[in-house]
Design a protein around this motif. Structure first.
Motif, PDB file in Angstrom:
ATOM      1  N   MET A 194       0.833  -1.193   0.000  1.00 51.31           N
ATOM      2  CA  MET A 194       0.000   0.000   0.000  1.00 51.31           C
ATOM      3  C   MET A 194       0.870   1.247   0.000  1.00 51.31           C
ATOM      4  SD  MET A 194      -3.173   1.031   2.418  1.00 51.31           S
ATOM      5  CE  MET A 194      -2.223   0.863   3.890  1.00 51.31           C
ATOM      6  N   LEU A 195       1.961   1.241   0.750  1.00 50.04           N
ATOM      7  CA  LEU A 195       2.816   2.417   0.824  1.00 50.04           C
ATOM      8  C   LEU A 195       3.562   2.653  -0.473  1.00 50.04           C
ATOM      9  CD1 LEU A 195       4.017   1.808   4.426  1.00 50.04           C
ATOM     10  CD2 LEU A 195       2.448   3.585   3.635  1.00 50.04           C
ATOM     11  N   MET A 196       3.966   1.583  -1.112  1.00 54.83           N
ATOM     12  CA  MET A 196       4.635   1.729  -2.395  1.00 54.83           C
ATOM     13  C   MET A 196       3.691   2.388  -3.386  1.00 54.83           C
ATOM     14  SD  MET A 196       6.489  -1.215  -4.541  1.00 54.83           S
ATOM     15  CE  MET A 196       7.157  -0.898  -6.150  1.00 54.83           C
ATOM     16  N   ALA A 197       2.435   2.058  -3.274  1.00 57.84           N
ATOM     17  CA  ALA A 197       1.435   2.644  -4.153  1.00 57.84           C
ATOM     18  C   ALA A 197       1.269   4.131  -3.923  1.00 57.84           C
ATOM     19  CB  ALA A 197       0.095   1.938  -3.955  1.00 57.84           C
ATOM     20  N   THR A 231      -5.286   7.929   5.864  1.00 58.55           N
ATOM     21  CA  THR A 231      -4.662   9.226   5.633  1.00 58.55           C
ATOM     22  C   THR A 231      -3.249   9.173   6.195  1.00 58.55           C
ATOM     23  OG1 THR A 231      -5.528  10.092   7.704  1.00 58.55           O
ATOM     24  CG2 THR A 231      -6.845  10.501   5.721  1.00 58.55           C
ATOM     25  N   LEU A 232      -2.429  10.127   5.791  1.00 61.62           N
ATOM     26  CA  LEU A 232      -1.041  10.154   6.222  1.00 61.62           C
ATOM     27  C   LEU A 232      -0.704  11.473   6.901  1.00 61.62           C
ATOM     28  CD1 LEU A 232       0.634   8.655   3.043  1.00 61.62           C
ATOM     29  CD2 LEU A 232       0.604   7.607   5.293  1.00 61.62           C
ATOM     30  N   GLU A 233       0.143  11.397   7.929  1.00 65.08           N
ATOM     31  CA  GLU A 233       0.753  12.563   8.554  1.00 65.08           C
ATOM     32  C   GLU A 233       2.260  12.396   8.404  1.00 65.08           C
ATOM     33  OE1 GLU A 233      -0.333  12.694  12.668  1.00 65.08           O
ATOM     34  OE2 GLU A 233      -2.337  13.493  12.247  1.00 65.08           O
ATOM     35  N   PHE A 234       2.975  13.528   8.287  1.00 65.06           N
ATOM     36  CA  PHE A 234       4.421  13.476   8.064  1.00 65.06           C
ATOM     37  C   PHE A 234       5.174  14.287   9.101  1.00 65.06           C
ATOM     38  CE2 PHE A 234       2.381  12.691   4.060  1.00 65.06           C
ATOM     39  CZ  PHE A 234       3.112  11.643   3.533  1.00 65.06           C
ATOM     40  N   SER A 258      10.323   0.983   6.511  1.00 64.43           N
ATOM     41  CA  SER A 258      10.101   0.299   7.785  1.00 64.43           C
ATOM     42  C   SER A 258       8.695   0.609   8.258  1.00 64.43           C
ATOM     43  CB  SER A 258      11.106   0.756   8.841  1.00 64.43           C
ATOM     44  OG  SER A 258      12.402   0.364   8.487  1.00 64.43           O
ATOM     45  N   VAL A 259       7.972  -0.420   8.632  1.00 63.69           N
ATOM     46  CA  VAL A 259       6.609  -0.287   9.139  1.00 63.69           C
ATOM     47  C   VAL A 259       6.631  -0.672  10.609  1.00 63.69           C
ATOM     48  CG1 VAL A 259       4.238  -1.078   8.923  1.00 63.69           C
ATOM     49  CG2 VAL A 259       5.661  -0.844   6.869  1.00 63.69           C
ATOM     50  N   ASP A 260       6.294   0.284  11.465  1.00 61.61           N
ATOM     51  CA  ASP A 260       6.362   0.083  12.921  1.00 61.61           C
ATOM     52  C   ASP A 260       7.698  -0.535  13.325  1.00 61.61           C
ATOM     53  OD1 ASP A 260       3.984   1.285  13.623  1.00 61.61           O
ATOM     54  OD2 ASP A 260       2.847  -0.575  13.702  1.00 61.61           O
ATOM     55  N   GLY A 261       8.772  -0.033  12.718  1.00 61.91           N
ATOM     56  CA  GLY A 261      10.114  -0.474  13.060  1.00 61.91           C
ATOM     57  C   GLY A 261      10.576  -1.751  12.395  1.00 61.91           C
ATOM     58  N   VAL A 262       9.732  -2.364  11.569  1.00 63.30           N
ATOM     59  CA  VAL A 262      10.107  -3.598  10.870  1.00 63.30           C
ATOM     60  C   VAL A 262      10.499  -3.249   9.442  1.00 63.30           C
ATOM     61  CG1 VAL A 262       9.368  -5.893  10.152  1.00 63.30           C
ATOM     62  CG2 VAL A 262       8.545  -4.945  12.307  1.00 63.30           C
ATOM     63  N   SER A 263      11.759  -3.486   9.116  1.00 64.31           N
ATOM     64  CA  SER A 263      12.313  -3.135   7.811  1.00 64.31           C
ATOM     65  C   SER A 263      11.887  -4.129   6.736  1.00 64.31           C
ATOM     66  CB  SER A 263      13.841  -3.118   7.903  1.00 64.31           C
ATOM     67  OG  SER A 263      14.434  -3.230   6.635  1.00 64.31           O
ATOM     68  N   LEU A 315       0.473   6.321   9.197  1.00 66.05           N
ATOM     69  CA  LEU A 315      -0.716   5.925   8.464  1.00 66.05           C
ATOM     70  C   LEU A 315      -1.863   5.858   9.455  1.00 66.05           C
ATOM     71  CD1 LEU A 315      -1.807   4.888   5.696  1.00 66.05           C
ATOM     72  CD2 LEU A 315      -1.341   2.592   6.540  1.00 66.05           C
ATOM     73  N   LEU A 316      -2.858   6.704   9.229  1.00 65.27           N
ATOM     74  CA  LEU A 316      -4.003   6.778  10.133  1.00 65.27           C
ATOM     75  C   LEU A 316      -5.184   6.064   9.510  1.00 65.27           C
ATOM     76  CD1 LEU A 316      -3.627  10.564  10.984  1.00 65.27           C
ATOM     77  CD2 LEU A 316      -2.677   8.621  12.233  1.00 65.27           C
ATOM     78  N   GLN A 317      -5.793   5.180  10.288  1.00 61.50           N
ATOM     79  CA  GLN A 317      -6.950   4.420   9.826  1.00 61.50           C
ATOM     80  C   GLN A 317      -8.039   4.548  10.883  1.00 61.50           C
ATOM     81  OE1 GLN A 317      -5.598   0.514   7.918  1.00 61.50           O
ATOM     82  NE2 GLN A 317      -4.127   0.838   9.556  1.00 61.50           N
ATOM     83  N   PRO A 318      -9.278   4.737  10.469  1.00 56.70           N
ATOM     84  CA  PRO A 318     -10.368   4.851  11.441  1.00 56.70           C
ATOM     85  C   PRO A 318     -10.444   3.620  12.351  1.00 56.70           C
ATOM     86  CG  PRO A 318     -11.117   5.429   9.229  1.00 56.70           C
ATOM     87  CD  PRO A 318      -9.742   4.863   9.096  1.00 56.70           C
ATOM     88  N   GLY A 319     -10.486   3.870  13.669  1.00 57.74           N
ATOM     89  CA  GLY A 319     -10.677   2.793  14.627  1.00 57.74           C
ATOM     90  C   GLY A 319      -9.463   1.936  14.909  1.00 57.74           C
ATOM     91  N   VAL A 320      -8.298   2.306  14.391  1.00 62.89           N
ATOM     92  CA  VAL A 320      -7.088   1.505  14.562  1.00 62.89           C
ATOM     93  C   VAL A 320      -5.944   2.436  14.944  1.00 62.89           C
ATOM     94  CG1 VAL A 320      -5.478  -0.055  13.398  1.00 62.89           C
ATOM     95  CG2 VAL A 320      -7.888  -0.139  12.824  1.00 62.89           C
ATOM     96  N   GLU A 321      -5.051   1.941  15.789  1.00 65.83           N
ATOM     97  CA  GLU A 321      -3.879   2.730  16.177  1.00 65.83           C
ATOM     98  C   GLU A 321      -3.043   3.085  14.945  1.00 65.83           C
ATOM     99  OE1 GLU A 321       0.112   2.120  18.913  1.00 65.83           O
ATOM    100  OE2 GLU A 321      -1.651   0.894  19.320  1.00 65.83           O
ATOM    101  N   ALA A 322      -2.470   4.278  14.931  1.00 59.97           N
ATOM    102  CA  ALA A 322      -1.642   4.741  13.811  1.00 59.97           C
ATOM    103  C   ALA A 322      -0.454   3.808  13.613  1.00 59.97           C
ATOM    104  CB  ALA A 322      -1.161   6.163  14.061  1.00 59.97           C
ATOM    105  N   ILE A 323      -0.034   3.679  12.371  1.00 56.68           N
ATOM    106  CA  ILE A 323       1.111   2.850  12.008  1.00 56.68           C
ATOM    107  C   ILE A 323       2.223   3.778  11.537  1.00 56.68           C
ATOM    108  CG2 ILE A 323       1.960   1.105  10.407  1.00 56.68           C
ATOM    109  CD1 ILE A 323      -0.988   0.090  10.290  1.00 56.68           C
ATOM    110  N   THR A 324       3.409   3.638  12.133  1.00 54.82           N
ATOM    111  CA  THR A 324       4.553   4.460  11.759  1.00 54.82           C
ATOM    112  C   THR A 324       5.237   3.858  10.536  1.00 54.82           C
ATOM    113  OG1 THR A 324       4.894   5.081  14.056  1.00 54.82           O
ATOM    114  CG2 THR A 324       6.730   5.429  12.563  1.00 54.82           C
ATOM    115  N   VAL A 325       5.506   4.711   9.568  1.00 55.12           N
ATOM    116  CA  VAL A 325       6.164   4.269   8.342  1.00 55.12           C
ATOM    117  C   VAL A 325       7.365   5.180   8.076  1.00 55.12           C
ATOM    118  CG1 VAL A 325       5.901   3.818   5.882  1.00 55.12           C
ATOM    119  CG2 VAL A 325       3.957   3.510   7.424  1.00 55.12           C
ATOM    120  N   ASP A 326       8.549   4.576   8.011  1.00 54.44           N
ATOM    121  CA  ASP A 326       9.766   5.325   7.709  1.00 54.44           C
ATOM    122  C   ASP A 326      10.252   4.958   6.316  1.00 54.44           C
ATOM    123  OD1 ASP A 326       9.749   6.372  10.271  1.00 54.44           O
ATOM    124  OD2 ASP A 326      11.193   4.920  11.051  1.00 54.44           O
TER     125      ASP A 326
END
Length: 187
Positions: free
Chosen positions: A20-23, A124-127, A172-177, A145-156
């Protein structure tokens, strides 16, 4: 997948989110080669989000996949990604093997993002401001990455300066490369 779903492995989750992020990365016009990494990621992500919103009825359809694929691929350093994922084996590979692995790695990632596009709905995304290395040749752009009803996911996005502009060489998604995840699988 939802964050609290323990049935999905971190590798599977990273793969789905990676797609999804690559997209979210679009090609830049040639004049934008000097654009700062954080501005680049933010701008192109917003452009892709707009494309996905305009195609909500079929975000994973062939039309959207083709558009995003055509525009995304130029912003990733697949050779560097394949080398990092292969680890020490890369040094022992022949030039032909390196070329083949890079192409297969590219194919793997394209297939991953294509399937993830179909799952895109309402994120939606915040930077945060970018962080650059001392020599200004590498940067990390952090987003959430913000999703309704779910904790935000950090993307580096880890990026490197190239003659044609900034290129992503790891996510890296939530610290996983992504690269480390595939390195483990390749091993």
């Amino acid at each position: 997948p939802m964050r609290n779903d323990t049935t999905h492995s971190p590798a599977r989750r990273v793969g789905a989110l990676w797609g999804m992020l690559m997209a979210l990365m679009l090609a830049l016009p040639a004049t934008a080669a000097t654009e700062e990494p954080d501005a680049l990621v933010k701008r192109v992500s917003e452009e892709v989000l707009q494309i996905l919103k305009e195609n909500q009825d079929n975000p994973g359809g062939a039309k959207v996949q083709a558009l995003v694929k055509e525009k995304v691929l130029g912003h990733f350093d697949f050779a560097r990604m394949a080398a990092l994922a292969a680890g020490l084996s890369w040094r022992k590979a022949t030039p032909e093997q390196k070329t083949e692995l890079t192409e297969q790695f590219r194919t793997l990632l394209v297939r991953t993002y294509a399937s993830a596009l179909g799952k895109f709905k309402g994120q939606t995304l915040e930077f945060d401001p970018q962080r650059k290395s001392e020599d200004q040749r590498k940067a990390i752009v952090r987003s959430r990455l913000l999703q309704p009803g779910v904790e935000a996911i950090t993307v580096d996005y880890k990026m490197v300066a190239a003659s044609s502009g900034w290129k992503v060489y790891d996510v890296s998604v939530d610290g996983v490369s992504l690269v480390t995840t595939y390195r483990d699988a390749f091993a």
